[in-house]
Enzyme design. Structure first.
Site, mmCIF file in Angstrom:
data_model
loop_
_atom_site.group_PDB
_atom_site.id
_atom_site.type_symbol
_atom_site.label_atom_id
_atom_site.label_comp_id
_atom_site.label_asym_id
_atom_site.label_seq_id
_atom_site.Cartn_x
_atom_site.Cartn_y
_atom_site.Cartn_z
ATOM 1 C CB CYS A 1 -1.395 3.707 -0.237
ATOM 2 S SG CYS A 1 -0.820 2.393 0.863
ATOM 3 C CE1 TYR A 2 -0.624 -2.276 -6.221
ATOM 4 C CE2 TYR A 2 -1.817 -1.082 -7.562
ATOM 5 C CZ TYR A 2 -1.067 -2.137 -7.474
ATOM 6 O OH TYR A 2 -0.714 -2.677 -8.610
ATOM 7 N N GLY B 1 -4.626 0.047 -2.661
ATOM 8 C CA GLY B 1 -5.188 -1.389 -2.941
ATOM 9 C C GLY B 1 -4.302 -2.353 -2.191
ATOM 10 C CD GLU C 1 -7.795 7.915 1.452
ATOM 11 O OE1 GLU C 1 -6.729 8.640 1.210
ATOM 12 O OE2 GLU C 1 -7.365 6.851 1.250
ATOM 13 C CE LYS D 1 -29.465 8.527 3.399
ATOM 14 N NZ LYS D 1 -30.371 7.455 2.744
ATOM 15 C CG HIS E 1 -4.606 5.700 3.254
ATOM 16 N ND1 HIS E 1 -5.141 5.243 2.112
ATOM 17 C CD2 HIS E 1 -3.956 4.568 3.653
ATOM 18 C CE1 HIS E 1 -4.802 3.834 1.734
ATOM 19 N NE2 HIS E 1 -3.906 3.654 2.643
ATOM 20 C CB VAL F 1 -33.099 10.961 3.272
ATOM 21 C CG1 VAL F 1 -32.648 12.066 2.487
ATOM 22 C CG2 VAL F 1 -33.341 10.842 4.721
ATOM 23 C CG ASP F 2 -31.728 8.089 -0.328
ATOM 24 O OD1 ASP F 2 -31.233 9.038 0.188
ATOM 25 O OD2 ASP F 2 -31.394 6.865 -0.164
ATOM 26 C CB SER F 3 -38.001 7.462 -2.303
ATOM 27 O OG SER F 3 -38.470 7.579 -1.047
#
Ligand code: XMP
Length: 513
Positions: free
Chosen positions: A82-83, A55, A174, A369, A172, A229-231
């Protein structure tokens, strides 16, 4: 839900969604929730572990974000990043201070030495590069903790209290720049939190189908199908769950790409799905006339979509549910809690206050996604639908800068079709994750034949990305750009200049509006 869960407590850092994706890549379900969430609510989620994110704040400041201290006596493992690391250190009796000199502040890639034994670094070499971004320093490590990693500048890069399952890293794990970062998260999840790895799309698919069936019963459902794609994945999921209780509605708002409507109809004609196409160009262009503000455009388009669905719902009669293909990044980027609103994606923040359905169902709301694509494959959707590049709900409406007219939409449609055709011809369509054209509101002088022109500038945009949260501009070969440019200027009236957008996200976004 039956699967195990990890809670990511969000302190407002820029990589928070990435943490969630990395955890899920380890086949552990997780949710990102604001740090202000009451501890009782967190407990009710029954997590096997908690991750405190980074953060922008400093923990020693008066109004710094904090957690309920009881979180540390509850018996659930915590990984602070981190934070998050500094917060845990301070709350448990350590001391965090501003770094005295530049050497203790660390930004960017930093050689990090792991000091074993520590479960977090199990199976790793002695050292690796980590991505740092901190200007505060843990001057005193809390009681019960040990230093488990250091860098050349900083003796305390990571801390651990293995008895309580508390770990903190200043870097980090990630981000891709951190070597072995995914392995560290994997170690935390599997060795510390004892994860089973039960988050798979096969399982999700079964659970989602069962819960949709339970919710809808024998009711009728409308689904907003855009052909994206999503719908499309949402449609396949709903069709599997409730069969012919489902009606899909494709609204052509006049801001579709060239031939889009026909292509979507053709793609779904092969399926046993009831599909209604509503041609509503006139309605949308009327409502959008003269509107230039991107957020207003989104709200108007979002509202009109709903009005069309309501109309279809009334025609069919007794439709209780409307399904939308909203996905997790849409939810996050539309702003929740303290996060800044970047764009109110029309299928989330763009909804009108009043919607004439009993409920809006968003079965993909918690998926990223790449997970949506996996789910689509799980449901047997063909590759050409699952791998389609995304197309935003507001369509060309947010690719026409300034006010929207039919003439501009037609110009953009033609230019966009040429761009897509040439990208496909060059075999780049599977390498570039999203590519499109933008009709800017800039006019410039040109010369064609012997005459002066004063016409639109068109921008080409192409990006590579894995999650659409961050993106790099695609290195399209000059020859391809040249062919596209020559063709568009020659074949599309009112465009006399082409530019290529070479900005990444951040600081830009993928769409221009
Ligand atoms: P940005 O421009 O925010 O785009 O970097 C990220 C991804 O989201 C898509 N996008 C939208 N999709 N409604 C949508 O359904 C919207 O209002 C919207 N705005 C952006 C964009 O095309 C990209 O894939």
């Amino acid at each position: 839900m039956a699967h195990q869960m990890v809670v990511v407590l969000d302190f407002g850092g820029q990589y928070n969604q990435l943490i969630a994706r990395r955890v899920r890549e380890c086949q552990v379900y997780c949710e990102v929730i604001p740090y202000t969430t009451p501890l009782e609510t967190v407990k009710a989620m029954n997590p096997i572990g908690i991750i405190f994110t980074g953060g922008p704040n400093s923990v020693y400041l008066e109004d710094a974000p904090k957690v309920d201290p009881a979180i540390f006596t509850w018996g659930v493992p915590v990984l602070g990043i981190c934070y998050g690391c500094q917060l845990m250190a301070q709350e448990l009796g350590g001391q965090v201070v501003p770094a005295q000199d530049d050497s203790a502040r660390e930004y960017g890639k930093t050689a990090t030495y792991y000091d074993p034994p520590c479960k977090l670094f199990d199976g790793l070499p002695d050292s690796g590069i980590s991505w740092m971004s901190h200007s505060d320093y843990m001057a005193k490590v809390p009681e019960g903790f040990r230093l488990v990693a250091h860098s050349d500048a900083c003796p305390n890069v990571a801390i651990a209290d293995e008895a309580r399952g508390f770990y903190g890293v200043q870097f980090h794990p990630e981000v891709n720049h951190t070597e072995h970062g995914s392995q560290m998260l994997h170690n935390f999840l599997y060795q510390v939190c004892h994860a089973r790895g039960d988050w798979t799309m096969g399982d999700y698919c079964k659970t989602a189908i069962a819960s949709i069936r339970e919710k809808i019963g024998d009711g009728k459902v409308l689904l907003a199908l855009s052909g994206g794609v999503d719908s499309s994945v949402a449609a396949a999921l709903l069709a599997e769950a409730v069969g012919d209780q489902l009606t899909c509605v494709f609204v052509d708002h006049g801001l579709m790409r060239k031939n889009e409507g026909d292509e979507v109809e053709a793609a779904f004609a092969k399926w046993d799905i009831h599909l209604i196409r509503m041609n509503e160009e006139e309605r949308f262009l009327r409502e959008l006339a003269g509107v230039t503000d991107p957020e207003k455009k989104r709200k108007i388009i979002g509202e009109q979509f709903i009005r069309v669905f309501e109309q279809v719902g009334k025609q069919i009669g007794s439709v209780d549910y409307l399904v939308q293909g909203t996905i997790y990044p849409d939810v996050i980027e539309s702003g929740k809690g303290d996060a800044a609103v970047i764009k109110s994606h029309h299928n989330v923040g763009g909804l009108p206050d009043y919607v004439d359905f009993k409920e809006i169902i968003e079965p993909l709301r918690m998926l990223f996604k790449d997970e949506v694509r996996q789910l689509g494959r799980e449901l047997g959707l063909p590759d050409y639908l699952v791998n389609r590049q995304p197309f935003p709900g507001p369509g060309l409406g947010i690719r026409i800068i300034g006010d929207i007219t039919k003439e501009k939409a037609d110009i953009l449609r033609e230019a966009d079709a040429i761009f897509r055709e040439e990208i496909a011809k060059a075999g780049l369509d599977s390498q570039i994750d999203q590519y499109f054209t933008v009709l800017t509101d800039t006019h410039s002088v040109g010369v064609m034949g012997d005459g002066r022109t004063y016409d639109y500038t068109l921008a080409l945009r192409g990006v590579t990305t894995s999650d659409f949260m961050t993106a790099d501009w695609a290195r399209i070969p000059y020859e391809v750009l040249d062919t596209v440019s020559v063709r568009i200027v020659n074949e599309v009236k009112h465009i006399n200049r082409i530019v290529y957008d070479v900005t990444s996200k951040p600081p830009a976004t993928i769409e221009w509006e």
